[in-house]
Write a protein that holds these residues in place. Structure first.
Motif, PDB file in Angstrom:
ATOM      1  N   LEU A   1       0.821  -1.210   0.000  1.00 17.23           N
ATOM      2  CA  LEU A   1       0.000   0.000   0.000  1.00 17.23           C
ATOM      3  C   LEU A   1       0.856   1.261   0.000  1.00 17.23           C
ATOM      4  CD1 LEU A   1      -2.898  -1.038   2.400  1.00 17.23           C
ATOM      5  CD2 LEU A   1      -3.034  -0.653  -0.067  1.00 17.23           C
ATOM      6  N   ASN A   2       1.980   1.239   0.713  1.00 19.43           N
ATOM      7  CA  ASN A   2       2.910   2.369   0.651  1.00 19.43           C
ATOM      8  C   ASN A   2       3.325   2.640  -0.791  1.00 19.43           C
ATOM      9  OD1 ASN A   2       2.945   2.868   3.401  1.00 19.43           O
ATOM     10  ND2 ASN A   2       4.804   1.680   3.781  1.00 19.43           N
ATOM     11  N   ALA A   3       3.648   1.555  -1.507  1.00 16.11           N
ATOM     12  CA  ALA A   3       4.109   1.692  -2.894  1.00 16.11           C
ATOM     13  C   ALA A   3       2.996   2.206  -3.799  1.00 16.11           C
ATOM     14  CB  ALA A   3       4.636   0.353  -3.395  1.00 16.11           C
ATOM     15  N   VAL A   4       1.796   1.668  -3.639  1.00 18.18           N
ATOM     16  CA  VAL A   4       0.661   2.111  -4.455  1.00 18.18           C
ATOM     17  C   VAL A   4       0.365   3.584  -4.191  1.00 18.18           C
ATOM     18  CG1 VAL A   4      -1.809   1.820  -4.876  1.00 18.18           C
ATOM     19  CG2 VAL A   4      -0.338  -0.192  -4.657  1.00 18.18           C
ATOM     20  N   ASP A   5       0.313   3.969  -2.916  1.00 20.11           N
ATOM     21  CA  ASP A   5       0.027   5.363  -2.558  1.00 20.11           C
ATOM     22  C   ASP A   5       1.096   6.317  -3.091  1.00 20.11           C
ATOM     23  OD1 ASP A   5      -2.235   4.524  -1.255  1.00 20.11           O
ATOM     24  OD2 ASP A   5      -1.373   4.632   0.761  1.00 20.11           O
ATOM     25  N   ALA A   6       2.343   5.818  -3.182  1.00 18.11           N
ATOM     26  CA  ALA A   6       3.438   6.657  -3.678  1.00 18.11           C
ATOM     27  C   ALA A   6       3.425   6.801  -5.197  1.00 18.11           C
ATOM     28  CB  ALA A   6       4.783   6.077  -3.229  1.00 18.11           C
ATOM     29  N   GLY A   7       2.607   5.985  -5.884  1.00 17.27           N
ATOM     30  CA  GLY A   7       2.512   6.091  -7.335  1.00 17.27           C
ATOM     31  C   GLY A   7       3.379   5.135  -8.117  1.00 17.27           C
ATOM     32  N   ILE A   8       3.849   4.054  -7.472  1.00 10.72           N
ATOM     33  CA  ILE A   8       4.653   3.040  -8.151  1.00 10.72           C
ATOM     34  C   ILE A   8       3.860   2.453  -9.327  1.00 10.72           C
ATOM     35  CG2 ILE A   8       5.519   0.677  -7.874  1.00 10.72           C
ATOM     36  CD1 ILE A   8       7.488   2.587  -6.712  1.00 10.72           C
ATOM     37  N   THR A   9       4.545   2.191 -10.437  1.00  7.66           N
ATOM     38  CA  THR A   9       3.876   1.690 -11.640  1.00  7.66           C
ATOM     39  C   THR A   9       3.442   0.239 -11.503  1.00  7.66           C
ATOM     40  OG1 THR A   9       5.349   3.144 -12.930  1.00  7.66           O
ATOM     41  CG2 THR A   9       4.053   1.511 -14.140  1.00  7.66           C
ATOM     42  N   SER A  10       4.304  -0.618 -10.949  1.00  3.57           N
ATOM     43  CA  SER A  10       3.957  -2.045 -10.836  1.00  3.57           C
ATOM     44  C   SER A  10       4.395  -2.613  -9.509  1.00  3.57           C
ATOM     45  CB  SER A  10       4.572  -2.851 -11.983  1.00  3.57           C
ATOM     46  OG  SER A  10       5.985  -2.881 -11.884  1.00  3.57           O
ATOM     47  N   ILE A  11       3.569  -3.503  -8.981  1.00  9.08           N
ATOM     48  CA  ILE A  11       3.888  -4.281  -7.787  1.00  9.08           C
ATOM     49  C   ILE A  11       4.385  -5.645  -8.235  1.00  9.08           C
ATOM     50  CG2 ILE A  11       2.946  -5.421  -5.741  1.00  9.08           C
ATOM     51  CD1 ILE A  11       3.198  -2.397  -5.430  1.00  9.08           C
ATOM     52  N   GLU A  12       5.584  -5.998  -7.801  1.00  2.56           N
ATOM     53  CA  GLU A  12       6.177  -7.290  -8.120  1.00  2.56           C
ATOM     54  C   GLU A  12       5.929  -8.252  -6.956  1.00  2.56           C
ATOM     55  OE1 GLU A  12       7.718  -7.239 -11.266  1.00  2.56           O
ATOM     56  OE2 GLU A  12       6.976  -5.170 -11.248  1.00  2.56           O
ATOM     57  N   HIS A  13       5.353  -9.377  -7.236  1.00  2.00           N
ATOM     58  CA  HIS A  13       5.025 -10.453  -6.294  1.00  2.00           C
ATOM     59  C   HIS A  13       3.648 -10.250  -5.660  1.00  2.00           C
ATOM     60  CE1 HIS A  13       9.187 -11.204  -7.005  1.00  2.00           C
ATOM     61  NE2 HIS A  13       9.606 -10.239  -6.200  1.00  2.00           N
ATOM     62  N   GLY A  14       3.472  -9.260  -4.793  1.00  2.00           N
ATOM     63  CA  GLY A  14       2.163  -9.003  -4.192  1.00  2.00           C
ATOM     64  C   GLY A  14       1.587 -10.184  -3.448  1.00  2.00           C
ATOM     65  N   THR A  15       2.440 -10.931  -2.786  1.00  2.00           N
ATOM     66  CA  THR A  15       2.077 -12.232  -2.246  1.00  2.00           C
ATOM     67  C   THR A  15       0.954 -12.182  -1.221  1.00  2.00           C
ATOM     68  OG1 THR A  15       4.395 -12.811  -2.546  1.00  2.00           O
ATOM     69  CG2 THR A  15       3.049 -14.325  -1.257  1.00  2.00           C
ATOM     70  N   PHE A  16       0.989 -11.204  -0.324  1.00  2.00           N
ATOM     71  CA  PHE A  16      -0.009 -11.122   0.739  1.00  2.00           C
ATOM     72  C   PHE A  16      -1.096 -10.090   0.417  1.00  2.00           C
ATOM     73  CE2 PHE A  16       3.823 -12.841   2.689  1.00  2.00           C
ATOM     74  CZ  PHE A  16       3.330 -13.899   3.435  1.00  2.00           C
ATOM     75  N   MET A  17      -1.337  -9.860  -0.855  1.00  2.00           N
ATOM     76  CA  MET A  17      -2.387  -8.946  -1.290  1.00  2.00           C
ATOM     77  C   MET A  17      -3.747  -9.398  -0.740  1.00  2.00           C
ATOM     78  SD  MET A  17      -3.733  -8.272  -5.181  1.00  2.00           S
ATOM     79  CE  MET A  17      -2.080  -8.286  -5.851  1.00  2.00           C
ATOM     80  N   ASP A  18      -4.496  -8.463  -0.155  1.00  2.00           N
ATOM     81  CA  ASP A  18      -5.859  -8.769   0.244  1.00  2.00           C
ATOM     82  C   ASP A  18      -6.815  -7.915  -0.578  1.00  2.00           C
ATOM     83  OD1 ASP A  18      -5.706  -6.231   1.339  1.00  2.00           O
ATOM     84  OD2 ASP A  18      -5.930  -6.883   3.424  1.00  2.00           O
ATOM     85  N   ARG A  19      -8.107  -7.957  -0.221  1.00  2.00           N
ATOM     86  CA  ARG A  19      -9.101  -7.229  -1.004  1.00  2.00           C
ATOM     87  C   ARG A  19      -8.817  -5.728  -1.019  1.00  2.00           C
ATOM     88  NH1 ARG A  19     -15.670  -7.287   0.131  1.00  2.00           N
ATOM     89  NH2 ARG A  19     -16.209  -5.655  -1.405  1.00  2.00           N
ATOM     90  N   GLU A  20      -8.481  -5.161   0.136  1.00  2.00           N
ATOM     91  CA  GLU A  20      -8.203  -3.728   0.217  1.00  2.00           C
ATOM     92  C   GLU A  20      -7.033  -3.348  -0.679  1.00  2.00           C
ATOM     93  OE1 GLU A  20      -6.707  -0.326   3.448  1.00  2.00           O
ATOM     94  OE2 GLU A  20      -7.002  -2.402   4.089  1.00  2.00           O
TER      95      GLU A  20
END
Length: 382
Positions: free
Chosen positions: A215-234
């Motif tokens: 979420l820190n990376a998404v909020d900062a405007g990162i283009t892509s998340i690599e792995h995202g292993t523990f991604m939840d619905r939020e």
């Protein structure tokens, strides 16, 4: 002009009977192409775009303990990279994005391919990862702490010619002592990284396993998340809302957990087992939220070989994607993530990056295995 005749074209735009004409490294016609100087009859075969792997490590060779590479020279790593490039293109991979190597190794490899000195796919590269001091992958990254130091680290990679800026937002599986899901670079550091990269119009990628770092990376405007292993619905909904791409790298975890007694360090095995359990639900959340998925493998990590890159499509299907969605992820979506508008389709004015397959990859993800022919920028390499 070289024409592939009597084949069936298949890409993200659908399936159709069409000849494909190639000239000067580009596709110049699809359909009624006229007569070519040379022809290849691909009757009964399928002509598809070459694969785009948006997450590889050219300097790594699939050994069980990646830390042993720390004692090797850049010359050793360059030989490994040259071999990996050849294996990848022979497997039907025509573009790769290297997300971490020592020095300028991957950038140099890309120039060598572009100049015809090495056989391989087109290479995009980040140069060095930006990591916190002692963070995940620190031994081949650029350590930086605080927004100002991170900004300088990014500018160093841009000066080297980086096509993408890669960072470590969380810990990782393969670094001793790193906590897989724990945040590493802070939001402020990530925001500085994105700001510095945006000034040059360069995309960014963040290694992120845990939700908070993601979420820190998404909020900062990162283009892509690599792995995202523990991604939840939020987290998935946040990514979809921001247009953040997800590069799952299913092969990375798969090849660790399936080789428990093959020399992979104990700490890495334990972290991988925990991560693999969470990874299944990440796909469910990403699909439900409508996250853009781009294919990437993390090739080079333990037992994750460049000649097996096509396995990733079958893994994505096992996790719930349709073969058509896996095809799109591995061609046009991965190309879009990489900033390429001339790759990922069998269409006029696109690069002649093509594979000839026995089966229809829109119906069977295993059809990508063992291509009968591979064309990289119009040159037949298989």
């Amino acid at each position: 002009m070289h024409v592939l005749t009597n084949g069936t074209v298949v890409d993200a735009d659908g399936v159709r009977e069409a000849d494909v004409a190639i000239e000067d490294g580009e596709i110049v016609a699809v359909g009624d192409t006229g007569r070519g100087d040379t022809t290849t009859d691909v009757g009964g075969k399928f002509v598809a775009p070459g694969l785009v792997d948006s997450h590889v490590h050219l300097m790594m060779d699939g050994r069980p303990d990646v830390s042993t590479a720390q004692g090797e020279s850049d010359f050793d790593h360059s030989y490994i990279a040259a071999a990996n490039l050849r294996k990848a293109v022979e497997a039907g991979v025509t573009t790769v994005r290297d997300l971490g190597a020592t020095g300028t190794l991957a950038l140099d490899a890309g120039r060598a391919v572009a100049e015809g000195r090495l056989d391989g796919p087109r290479v995009l590269a980040c140069a060095k990862n930006v990591v916190m001091t002692g963070g995940h992958g620190h031994w081949f990254g650029r350590e930086a702490d605080g927004p100002n130091e991170v900004r300088k680290a990014v500018r160093e990679q841009l000066k080297r010619g980086a096509d993408v800026v890669k960072c470590m937002a969380t810990g990782g599986v393969l670094t001793e002592g790193a906590q897989t899901g724990a945040p590493e670079l802070t939001y402020e550091e990530l925001a500085a990284l994105v700001d510095a990269a945006d000034a040059k119009g360069v995309p960014t990628a963040a290694h992120a396993h845990g939700k908070d770092g993601l979420l820190n990376a998404v909020d900062a405007g990162i283009t892509s998340i690599e792995h995202g292993t523990f991604m939840d619905r939020e987290a998935a909904e946040a990514m979809a809302a921001e247009g953040t791409y997800w590069v799952p790298t299913a092969a990375a975890l798969r090849n660790i957990v399936e080789n428990p007694d093959a020399g992979i360090p104990k700490s890495a095995m334990e972290k991988a087992d925990e991560a693999a359990e969470a990874f299944v639900s990440s796909f469910e959340h990403a699909e439900a939220a409508g996250v853009d998925i781009a294919m990437g493998t993390d090739a080079g990590t333990p037992f994750n070989y460049f000649d097996n890159i096509a396995d990733e499509l079958a893994y994505m299907v096992e996790y719930g994607l349709s073969p058509e969605a896996a095809l799109e992820a591995a061609t046009v979506t991965a190309a879009e993530l990489c900033g390429l508008d001339d790759t990922g389709r069998v269409a006029e004015d696109y690069r002649a990056d093509l594979v000839v397959l026995d089966g229809n990859p829109a119906e069977d993800a295993d059809a990508w295995q063992r291509p009968e022919a591979v064309f990289a920028a119009g040159d037949r390499v298989v």
